[in-house]
Design a protein around this motif. Structure first.
Motif, PDB file in Angstrom:
ATOM      1  N   LEU A   1       0.814  -1.217   0.000  1.00 14.94           N
ATOM      2  CA  LEU A   1       0.000   0.000   0.000  1.00 14.94           C
ATOM      3  C   LEU A   1       0.842   1.259   0.000  1.00 14.94           C
ATOM      4  O   LEU A   1       0.330   2.347   0.308  1.00 14.94           O
ATOM      5  CB  LEU A   1      -0.921   0.002   1.229  1.00 14.94           C
ATOM      6  CG  LEU A   1      -1.947  -1.124   1.303  1.00 14.94           C
ATOM      7  CD1 LEU A   1      -2.710  -1.057   2.626  1.00 14.94           C
ATOM      8  CD2 LEU A   1      -2.913  -1.048   0.124  1.00 14.94           C
ATOM      9  N   ALA A   2       2.127   1.127  -0.319  1.00 14.61           N
ATOM     10  CA  ALA A   2       3.007   2.298  -0.272  1.00 14.61           C
ATOM     11  C   ALA A   2       2.506   3.402  -1.190  1.00 14.61           C
ATOM     12  O   ALA A   2       2.569   4.592  -0.840  1.00 14.61           O
ATOM     13  CB  ALA A   2       4.434   1.889  -0.657  1.00 14.61           C
ATOM     14  N   GLY A   3       1.985   3.040  -2.357  1.00 22.23           N
ATOM     15  CA  GLY A   3       1.477   4.049  -3.282  1.00 22.23           C
ATOM     16  C   GLY A   3       0.291   4.793  -2.714  1.00 22.23           C
ATOM     17  O   GLY A   3       0.199   6.015  -2.812  1.00 22.23           O
ATOM     18  N   SER A   4      -0.629   4.046  -2.099  1.00 24.76           N
ATOM     19  CA  SER A   4      -1.817   4.683  -1.519  1.00 24.76           C
ATOM     20  C   SER A   4      -1.454   5.579  -0.342  1.00 24.76           C
ATOM     21  O   SER A   4      -1.982   6.685  -0.189  1.00 24.76           O
ATOM     22  CB  SER A   4      -2.822   3.614  -1.071  1.00 24.76           C
ATOM     23  OG  SER A   4      -3.263   2.847  -2.179  1.00 24.76           O
ATOM     24  N   LEU A   5      -0.535   5.102   0.504  1.00 25.71           N
ATOM     25  CA  LEU A   5      -0.122   5.894   1.651  1.00 25.71           C
ATOM     26  C   LEU A   5       0.644   7.138   1.241  1.00 25.71           C
ATOM     27  O   LEU A   5       0.733   8.094   2.015  1.00 25.71           O
ATOM     28  CB  LEU A   5       0.739   5.038   2.590  1.00 25.71           C
ATOM     29  CG  LEU A   5       0.017   3.905   3.322  1.00 25.71           C
ATOM     30  CD1 LEU A   5       1.007   3.056   4.104  1.00 25.71           C
ATOM     31  CD2 LEU A   5      -1.052   4.461   4.257  1.00 25.71           C
ATOM     32  N   GLY A   6       1.197   7.123   0.027  1.00 26.18           N
ATOM     33  CA  GLY A   6       1.944   8.279  -0.450  1.00 26.18           C
ATOM     34  C   GLY A   6       1.074   9.366  -1.052  1.00 26.18           C
ATOM     35  O   GLY A   6       1.576  10.455  -1.347  1.00 26.18           O
TER      36      GLY A   6
END
Length: 290
Positions: free
Chosen positions: A61-66
């Motif tokens: 979920l790194a993209g979403s959290l970014g």
């Protein structure tokens, strides 16, 4: 004589019964409270930021959290956790804690609508949220400034850790380095002995036989070590930097024991920070190729 509450773990917190306060006392308490909140929020971000990064990497979920909107709410959560822990430790009641938590979230929530409408970019969202957060925090602090803290019982371990807050703050400041170990620039060693001189001048504690001479000798020593490391470069420079920070931890320990030049709390914080960073740098040197 001022009444006090005695908790089961022997921790004593003065009651805030109405008394004749010295001129400016309320203002100083308010500013002190706001300063504590700011430090607690920073501690929450430093401690929980790497946790979110790890969770994002593991879960994909790194993209979403970014995303700016998600990142803003995550940041508000981190600050709220740090602020809540500290306010409860300082015996503030839950309604005040809840209102201060709202001061963290509401500014970002208000700006999400224009952000989603394309009227604000990500940078404006984050900057605007932080700017609006300041008056919101002040309003909550002013609203509850005369509130009597509620009794809170703390485990002796919690009390002991709170008394060692300089150590905790120093360790929090090294979280990012533990997650991604590396070696600092040699130029960072210039602040080691220089900090003691600046504080000594401000506090007027450089008087006495040999005090100023000792501090100047320390400054010369770390400046010389910095220049040698810059000139050497490579792995030699890395070891010199790690040694310089570790040596300053010993310098801090001596000053903490004798209680001169700087406050003991500063010497404790600086010593733990220096030792932790030196350990991280040694670990980074040993685990990377030359």
């Amino acid at each position: 004589m001022e009444k006090t509450r005695m908790y089961a773990d022997t921790m004593v917190v003065p009651s805030h019964a109405p008394r004749s306060a010295p001129p400016g006392g309320d203002r100083r308490r308010l500013l002190w409270h706001l300063g504590e909140m700011a430090l607690a929020m920073i501690a929450g971000m430093l401690l929980l930021g790497p946790v979110w990064d790890t969770v994002g990497g593991v879960s994909g979920l790194a993209g979403s959290l970014g995303r700016p909107d998600v990142a803003a709410l995550v940041m508000a959560t981190n600050m709220t956790v740090g602020m809540t822990v500290w306010m409860r430790y300082r015996a503030h009641r839950w309604p005040a804690v809840g209102e201060m938590a709202a001061a963290m979230y509401v500014p970002f929530l208000l700006l999400l609508v224009p952000f989603w409408a394309g009227l604000l970019d990500g940078d404006a969202l984050l900057l605007g949220g932080h700017l609006l957060m300041i008056p919101a925090m002040v309003l909550v602090a002013v609203r509850h400034r005369h509130e009597t803290p509620a009794p809170v019982r703390w485990h002796p371990v919690v009390v002991a850790l709170a008394r060692r807050w300089p150590t905790g703050l120093a360790l929090l400041m090294t979280v990012d380095m533990w997650v991604d170990p590396g070696v600092l620039s040699p130029w960072t060693m210039l602040v080691l002995a220089g900090g003691y001189l600046v504080i000594g001048v401000v506090r007027g504690t450089l008087h006495g036989p040999g005090v100023l001479a000792t501090q100047l000798a320390g400054l010369v020593g770390w400046v010389a070590l910095t220049l040698v490391a810059v000139a050497a470069g490579g792995r030699t420079a890395e070891w010199l930097v790690a040694f310089g920070w570790l040596a300053h931890a010993g310098w801090d320990l001596v000053h903490h024991r004798i209680g001169r030049v700087v406050p003991r709390g500063y010497a404790e914080w600086c010593g733990v920070l220096d030792a932790a960073l030196a350990g991280i740098m040694i670990l980074a040197i040993l685990t990377t190729d030359a």
